[in-house]
Motif scaffolding. Structure first.
Motif, mmCIF file in Angstrom:
data_model
loop_
_atom_site.group_PDB
_atom_site.id
_atom_site.type_symbol
_atom_site.label_atom_id
_atom_site.label_comp_id
_atom_site.label_asym_id
_atom_site.label_seq_id
_atom_site.Cartn_x
_atom_site.Cartn_y
_atom_site.Cartn_z
ATOM 1 N N LYS A 126 -16.669 -13.715 6.878
ATOM 2 C CA LYS A 126 -16.575 -12.400 7.780
ATOM 3 C C LYS A 126 -14.731 -12.374 7.909
ATOM 4 N N LEU A 127 -14.261 -13.378 8.110
ATOM 5 C CA LEU A 127 -12.799 -13.493 8.358
ATOM 6 C C LEU A 127 -12.168 -12.859 7.052
ATOM 7 N N GLY A 128 -12.591 -13.636 5.892
ATOM 8 C CA GLY A 128 -12.068 -13.375 4.742
ATOM 9 C C GLY A 128 -12.118 -11.600 4.361
ATOM 10 N N PHE A 129 -13.363 -11.031 4.634
ATOM 11 C CA PHE A 129 -13.465 -9.515 4.453
ATOM 12 C C PHE A 129 -12.429 -8.827 5.514
ATOM 13 N N VAL A 130 -12.372 -9.319 6.701
ATOM 14 C CA VAL A 130 -11.162 -8.745 7.838
ATOM 15 C C VAL A 130 -9.742 -8.684 6.861
ATOM 16 N N GLY A 131 -9.601 -9.992 6.373
ATOM 17 C CA GLY A 131 -8.215 -10.187 5.650
ATOM 18 C C GLY A 131 -8.208 -9.264 4.286
ATOM 19 N N LEU A 132 -8.990 -9.135 3.773
ATOM 20 C CA LEU A 132 -9.020 -8.062 2.422
ATOM 21 C C LEU A 132 -8.946 -6.587 2.923
ATOM 22 N N MET A 133 -9.848 -6.298 3.927
ATOM 23 C CA MET A 133 -9.375 -4.955 4.698
ATOM 24 C C MET A 133 -7.900 -4.734 4.965
ATOM 25 N N ARG A 134 -7.456 -5.563 5.729
ATOM 26 C CA ARG A 134 -6.233 -5.387 6.387
ATOM 27 C C ARG A 134 -5.395 -5.306 5.149
ATOM 28 N N ALA A 135 -5.274 -6.131 3.932
ATOM 29 C CA ALA A 135 -4.513 -6.001 2.728
ATOM 30 C C ALA A 135 -4.490 -4.539 2.392
ATOM 31 N N VAL A 136 -5.806 -4.279 2.123
ATOM 32 C CA VAL A 136 -5.997 -2.881 1.445
ATOM 33 C C VAL A 136 -5.289 -1.677 2.307
ATOM 34 N N LEU A 137 -5.725 -1.674 3.530
ATOM 35 C CA LEU A 137 -4.862 -0.526 4.424
ATOM 36 C C LEU A 137 -3.784 -0.718 4.691
ATOM 37 N N PHE A 138 -2.937 -2.096 4.460
ATOM 38 C CA PHE A 138 -1.650 -2.163 4.677
ATOM 39 C C PHE A 138 -0.984 -1.616 3.413
ATOM 40 N N ILE A 139 -1.382 -2.210 2.318
ATOM 41 C CA ILE A 139 -0.494 -1.935 1.062
ATOM 42 C C ILE A 139 -0.877 -0.574 0.318
ATOM 43 N N LEU A 140 -2.128 0.131 0.501
ATOM 44 C CA LEU A 140 -2.361 1.357 -0.149
ATOM 45 C C LEU A 140 -1.369 2.321 0.084
ATOM 46 N N PRO A 141 -0.832 2.664 1.074
ATOM 47 C CA PRO A 141 0.328 3.497 1.325
ATOM 48 C C PRO A 141 1.350 3.444 0.198
ATOM 49 N N GLU A 142 1.720 2.061 -0.121
ATOM 50 C CA GLU A 142 2.949 1.887 -1.078
ATOM 51 C C GLU A 142 2.712 2.716 -2.470
ATOM 52 N N PRO A 143 1.905 2.737 -3.183
ATOM 53 C CA PRO A 143 1.592 3.261 -4.195
ATOM 54 C C PRO A 143 1.536 4.806 -4.130
ATOM 55 N N LEU A 144 0.881 5.210 -2.941
ATOM 56 C CA LEU A 144 0.895 6.637 -2.523
ATOM 57 C C LEU A 144 2.315 7.371 -2.262
ATOM 58 N N LEU A 145 3.097 6.648 -1.605
ATOM 59 C CA LEU A 145 4.235 6.906 -1.515
ATOM 60 C C LEU A 145 5.203 7.062 -2.628
ATOM 61 N N LEU A 146 4.920 6.029 -3.679
ATOM 62 C CA LEU A 146 5.551 6.021 -5.023
ATOM 63 C C LEU A 146 4.985 7.425 -5.854
ATOM 64 N N SER A 147 3.942 7.707 -5.530
ATOM 65 C CA SER A 147 3.024 9.161 -6.261
ATOM 66 C C SER A 147 3.649 10.050 -6.026
ATOM 67 N N TRP A 148 4.225 10.174 -4.949
ATOM 68 C CA TRP A 148 4.879 11.539 -4.210
ATOM 69 C C TRP A 148 6.299 11.670 -4.567
ATOM 70 N N LEU A 149 7.070 10.549 -4.997
ATOM 71 C CA LEU A 149 8.408 10.563 -5.579
ATOM 72 C C LEU A 149 8.692 11.433 -6.842
ATOM 73 N N PRO A 150 9.614 12.100 -7.017
ATOM 74 C CA PRO A 150 9.978 12.668 -8.251
ATOM 75 C C PRO A 150 10.707 11.825 -9.126
ATOM 76 N N PHE A 151 10.399 11.679 -10.412
ATOM 77 C CA PHE A 151 10.911 10.837 -11.431
ATOM 78 C C PHE A 151 11.693 11.666 -12.348
ATOM 79 N N CYS A 152 12.764 11.565 -12.618
ATOM 80 C CA CYS A 152 13.490 12.367 -13.431
ATOM 81 C C CYS A 152 13.818 11.863 -14.953
ATOM 82 N N ALA A 153 15.166 11.854 -15.466
ATOM 83 C CA ALA A 153 15.518 11.222 -16.689
ATOM 84 C C ALA A 153 15.402 9.824 -16.716
#
Length: 312
Positions: free
Chosen positions: A145-172
């Protein structure tokens, strides 16, 4: 020079440069990368195999060691295979989706690894401070159960990082001066405002690492206080010896992580190739050393490993 053509054939892809300034030495750099990766895989898979086969090792402490082994395999596998493709075959292209996916899994597994180290500190606290209640407080089901809580914390905390990257414009500029898609490094090649990315990256680093280190420090302060209360001074080293493997793993994991993170953000005078090498060290060295540390320091595990290796 044609082998080092960095022009992307597809605008929807990034180019991973590898280690800037050491392109000509990539083959030589690949040797320690591959050796450390193979040693880490063998050590961690051996650990998982031995614990899985031995019923006597189906205890909370060994289950936590297995969780750490899985995160170690995940961390190094997220980085090394792609790095070796760059070093050996000059396969530098990575799609935007692939890049953002790598960023998510890499840091999610790292955050999970940090959570496992906290659980290990709690395990040692209960074992030393409440030994009579150890089996009732820390059951295998509770560890899961503690392992599952740790996994959920990791997913929720880290998920915004790739989302923030996906919203950025990449030019040349689509060239990433690294062997993998690091959140801040990818954000810096964007032609948009990356203030939120910088703030969130630092926030996650301080919240996850700072919070976890605080809990670990609290656990060990209580452990030291409990040990000092033991009347027999001969029992002090014996009690603390049960923590040495965990302390070694903590020092290796967090020191390399903090040093890499701080030099990347604030070490402006450090050469780029030093930045990249230090960043890769965190994902390669601890996964290699952790199973060796547990194999050397924990007698019961060392005996079981010896039992299987002697059969080979």
């Amino acid at each position: 020079m044609a082998a080092f053509n960095l022009t992307p054939a597809d605008p929807s892809t990034f180019i991973l440069i590898g280690i800037p300034g050491l392109e000509a030495a990539h083959i030589w750099v690949s040797i320690p990368f591959s050796v450390f990766y193979i040693i880490g895989l063998l050590g961690n898979f051996m650990l998982l195999f031995v614990v899985g086969k031995e019923q006597t090792l189906h205890k909370p402490m060994y289950l936590l060691i297995c969780m750490l082994a899985l995160t170690d395999i995940g961390m190094s596998t997220c980085v090394v295979p792609k790095a070796l493709c760059i070093f050996w075959f000059n396969l530098r292209d990575i799609t935007l989706v692939g890049c953002f996916t790598q960023t998510f899994f890499l840091y999610m597994v790292s955050a999970m690894s940090s959570a496992v180290l906290v659980m290990m500190a709690f395990d040692r606290y209960v074992a030393i401070c409440n030994p009579l209640r150890y089996t009732t407080i820390l059951t295998n089901a509770r560890i899961a159960k503690l392992g599952f809580v740790g996994l959920m914390r990791a997913v929720l905390f880290i998920l915004p990082e790739p989302l923030l990257l996906s919203w950025l414009p990449f030019c040349a500029n689509q060239m990433i001066p690294n062997t993998y898609c690091d959140h801040i490094t990818v954000a810096k090649i964007s032609c948009g405002d990356i203030t939120i990315n910088k703030i969130y990256g630092l926030l996650i680093a301080f919240v996850v690492i700072g919070f976890d280190l605080t809990l670990i420090a609290l656990s060990y302060s209580l452990i030291i206080r409990a040990v000092l209360r033991i009347s027999s001074k001969k029992a002090h080293p014996k009690a603390l010896n049960t923590c040495t493997a965990h302390i070694c793993v903590i020092l290796i994991s967090y020191s390399s992580c903090l040093f890499s993170s701080l030099t990347q953000r604030f070490g402006q005078g450090i050469a780029p190739h030093v930045h990249i090498i230090l960043a890769n060290v965190y994902f390669i060295i601890p996964p290699m050393l952790n199973p060796i540390i547990y194999g050397v320091k924990i007698k019961e595990f060392r005996e079981k490993v010896g039992k299987y290796t002697c059969r080979i």
